[in-house]
Design an enzyme around this catalytic site. Structure first.
Site, mmCIF file in Angstrom:
data_model
loop_
_atom_site.group_PDB
_atom_site.id
_atom_site.type_symbol
_atom_site.label_atom_id
_atom_site.label_comp_id
_atom_site.label_asym_id
_atom_site.label_seq_id
_atom_site.Cartn_x
_atom_site.Cartn_y
_atom_site.Cartn_z
ATOM 1 N N ILE A 139 -4.159 -6.670 -96.213
ATOM 2 C CA ILE A 139 -3.738 -5.293 -96.416
ATOM 3 C C ILE A 139 -2.252 -5.315 -96.746
ATOM 4 O O ILE A 139 -1.437 -5.856 -95.991
ATOM 5 C CB ILE A 139 -3.977 -4.426 -95.165
ATOM 6 N N LYS A 140 -1.878 -4.728 -97.898
ATOM 7 C CA LYS A 140 -0.485 -4.710 -98.321
ATOM 8 C C LYS A 140 0.225 -3.503 -97.720
ATOM 9 O O LYS A 140 -0.190 -2.352 -97.919
ATOM 10 C CB LYS A 140 -0.386 -4.674 -99.848
ATOM 11 N N ILE A 141 1.284 -3.790 -96.985
ATOM 12 C CA ILE A 141 2.106 -2.750 -96.368
ATOM 13 C C ILE A 141 3.537 -2.935 -96.864
ATOM 14 O O ILE A 141 4.075 -4.044 -96.803
ATOM 15 C CB ILE A 141 2.058 -2.846 -94.832
#
Length: 363
Positions: A139-141
């Site tokens: 998951i890209k944050i």
């Protein structure tokens, strides 16, 4: 397979593709890149998805079905993007298994409109993690100030995270601190640290683009094209510092694995520069280089991959940064502008994606 790419992988650089589309998946192109160009991961972002939806008919059937069901735009985008991500994750699953979960990863970004809202970013990260339901997902944050506690929270819950939009050395150190805090929280909950992976996406070419423009105005063209590589090399030095701390060694002993530096935005934007410079000059063990296909092809054809091109050049990198400062480059202002622009660009691409889906949701 390209001998140059084999050599790059042999130096400890994981080759990832910075692109995804359903057309690439359904034609078997991704499998081909895994076989022939040593690709062991995929990254995506709103711009990539917006581009994919604008080409061909690969999404038409799903668009039609979503329209018939009356699904709202936000959920339609989630359905479309997560379908591609699951598919890519399944294609890369053999790589994931053969590397014990280090590679074979696919990244999906939270809605960039949430970049300044910690609570909503965490909620979206949880939702996407559940919706894709693949162990080889990232998951890209974004590494905004509000994103830092979200990174800690997500990792503390066992979610593997690709931290994106890192430009500054100071923020990169804060990202690593957030990652370590997340691992400590996960350990306190009794989670298996070996299953929690993370990479830190340090952006490269955009740094040169911004600083080169300022150097032109300052009348210092001889310093152009040096900042981005120097900045990234010093990021790797910061990474090595963290790897030598007692804090990390305790987590490592408990099964944790390093948060690898990932070189992002490695497509060269200035045609005067070698088209593989952000690959050739950033070779270091335990790193990831996520490349647009054009850069991947160029590297396979004529990349100049020798040995380690990062650690022997720390002093040179510090000298470059000092020269830039003396020339009048305000580093803090540069990275602030780049972060703000990065968030804005991804928000614009997300809105473009929403508009594209809205126009195509026709029963």
């Amino acid at each position: 397979m390209s001998e140059i790419l084999k050599k790059l992988s042999g130096q400890g650089v994981a080759i990832w593709l910075d692109d995804i589309s359903r057309e690439r998946l359904r034609t078997g192109n991704l499998e081909q890149l895994i076989r022939e160009k040593n690709v062991v991961g995929v990254t995506s972002n709103p711009t990539i998805f917006a581009s994919a939806l604008s080409k061909g008919d690969a999404y038409d059937t799903q668009m039609h079905d979503l329209a018939v069901r009356g699904v709202d735009i936000g959920e339609a985008v989630r359905a479309i993007t997560t379908y591609d991500i699951r598919w890519a994750a399944d294609v890369l699953r053999p790589v994931y298994d053969s590397t014990s979960g280090v590679d074979g990863r696919v990244s999906l970004e939270v809605d960039p409109r949430l970049a300044r809202d910690t609570e909503k970013t965490v909620a979206e990260a949880r939702a996407l993690w559940w919706l894709v339901d693949r162990p080889n997902l990232f998951i890209k944050i974004p590494a905004t100030l509000e994103g830092l506690p979200a990174i800690t929270q997500a990792i503390g819950e066992g979610i593997s995270v690709n931290v994106t939009l890192i430009f500054s050395l100071e923020r990169y150190r804060a990202v690593m601190d957030a990652w370590l805090a997340g691992l400590e929280a996960a350990q306190a909950k009794g989670l298996n640290l070996a299953t929690i992976e993370s990479v830190a996406s340090f952006f490269v070419s955009r740094v040169d683009t911004e600083i080169d423009g300022r150097l032109d105005k300052l009348g210092r063209p001889e310093l152009k094209g040096k900042a981005a590589v120097a900045n990234a090399r010093l990021a790797y030095a910061a990474f090595e510092e963290i790897m030598n701390t007692d804090r990390w060694q305790r987590l490592r002993a408990a099964g944790a694995r390093p948060q690898r530096p990932l070189w992002a935005s490695t497509g060269v934007k200035n045609p005067d520069y070698a088209d593989t410079m952000y690959v050739d000059q950033l070779v270091a063990p335990g790193t990831v280089n996520t490349m647009p296909e054009k850069t991947l092809d160029a590297t396979a054809d004529h990349g100049d991959v020798g040995g380690d091109s990062v650690r022997p050049f720390y002093e040179q990198a510090w000298n470059t940064m000092a020269e830039l400062k003396d020339a009048g480059i305000d580093y803090d202002d540069v990275v602030r502008v780049l972060e703000d622009e990065g968030v804005q660009k991804f928000e614009a691409s997300w809105n473009e994606l929403l508009d594209s889906v809205r126009k195509n949701l026709v029963p």
